[in-house]
Design an enzyme around this catalytic site. Structure first.
Site, PDB file in Angstrom:
ATOM      1  N   LYS A  87      15.084  61.430  17.334  1.00 19.04           N
ATOM      2  CA  LYS A  87      15.726  60.118  17.347  1.00 19.04           C
ATOM      3  C   LYS A  87      16.088  59.750  18.782  1.00 19.04           C
ATOM      4  CE  LYS A  87      19.105  57.822  14.381  1.00 19.04           C
ATOM      5  NZ  LYS A  87      20.275  58.082  13.536  1.00 19.04           N
TER       6      LYS A  87
HETATM    7  C1  E4P Z   1      21.425  55.384  11.781  1.00 19.26           C
HETATM    8  O1  E4P Z   1      20.543  56.190  11.790  1.00 19.26           O
HETATM    9  C2  E4P Z   1      22.812  55.626  12.143  1.00 19.26           C
HETATM   10  O2  E4P Z   1      23.004  57.018  12.095  1.00 19.26           O
HETATM   11  C3  E4P Z   1      23.810  55.046  11.177  1.00 19.26           C
HETATM   12  O3  E4P Z   1      23.172  54.414  10.102  1.00 19.26           O
HETATM   13  C4  E4P Z   1      24.862  54.202  11.818  1.00 19.26           C
HETATM   14  O4  E4P Z   1      25.735  53.746  10.815  1.00 19.26           O
HETATM   15  P1  E4P Z   1      27.189  53.158  11.140  1.00 19.26           P
HETATM   16  O5  E4P Z   1      27.017  51.817  11.779  1.00 19.26           O
HETATM   17  O6  E4P Z   1      27.849  53.053   9.801  1.00 19.26           O
HETATM   18  O7  E4P Z   1      27.843  54.134  12.073  1.00 19.26           O
END
Ligand code: E4P
Length: 217
Positions: A87
């Site tokens: 990622k």
């Molecule tokens: C995506 O891969 C992120 O890890 C996540 O969905 C972020 O979510 P949040 O905005 O609730 O922190």
């Protein structure tokens, strides 16, 4: 639409996996820190433990923000397990890193995406997944689901292979809207996945069936 769970919590991952509908896991540094995972060895072991719990893709985020650092970390993460998807944040160095990984057949998830322009660059660089953050856009009075729809349309029109992974999903209605918008994947908290089951008519109907079943004994 595939379901990923958005957590680094092993119990929640197991619970979602036991439902039999889980296709993968996404994590990020905030979710890992929340579980108290610290130090390189523990971080790598935690990702390994997640991969052993589920069959699908597991997104593991690089902590570096510069190209060289991302490459070094990403190669190490990819070596860890075949289910790992590296990622990478949607920055200039991140896009360069995604192109590098794509050339090396290392799968990537381009994260922190908030516009169609960013999603276009991610796809052109060869990202496996692009992660537009629905909830964080909604938080600033911008339509997150509309962005999913636009990216799905753009990728369809230009025939990009990159999968749209709707992220920052906060509740069940987001999931339903992602289905309507044509997202390939939604990564959700366990509460939102399980929340899809809630319906008062199901509860009422089951109570009636249970009561009537007793009359059949
Ligand atoms: C995506 O891969 C992120 O890890 C996540 O969905 C972020 O979510 P949040 O905005 O609730 O922190």
């Amino acid at each position: 639409m595939k379901f990923f769970i958005d957590t680094a919590n092993l119990e929640q991952i197991k619970e979602a996996n036991d439902l039999g509908v889980l296709d993968g896991v996404t994590t990020n540094p905030s979710l890992m820190a929340k579980e108290g995972v610290k130090g390189e060895e523990n971080i790598l072991n935690h990702y390994k433990a997640i991969c052993e719990l589920v069959d699908g893709d597991v997104s593991a985020e690089v902590l570096s923000t510069d190209f060289e650092g991302m490459i070094k970390e990403g190669e190490e993460l990819a070596k860890l397990h075949e289910q790992i998807v590296v990622k990478v944040p949607c920055t200039k160095d991140g896009i360069k890193a995604i192109k590098y990984f794509s050339d090396k057949k290392i799968r990537t998830n381009c994260t922190l995406v908030f516009s169609t322009g960013q999603a276009l660059l991610a796809a052109k660089a060869g990202a496996t997944y692009v992660s537009p953050f629905v909830g964080r856009l909604d938080d600033i009075s911008t339509d997150g689901i509309e962005l999913i729809r636009q990216i799905v349309d753009m990728y369809g029109y230009y025939e990009f292979d990159t999968q749209v992974l709707a992220a920052s999903i906060r509740h069940t209605m987001h999931i339903v809207q992602c289905v309507e918008a044509g997202a390939d994947v939604a990564t959700c908290p366990l509460s939102a996945i399980v929340g899809l089951l809630n319906h008062p008519l199901t509860d009422k109907g089951l109570a009636q069936f249970v009561a009537d079943a007793k009359k059949m004994n």
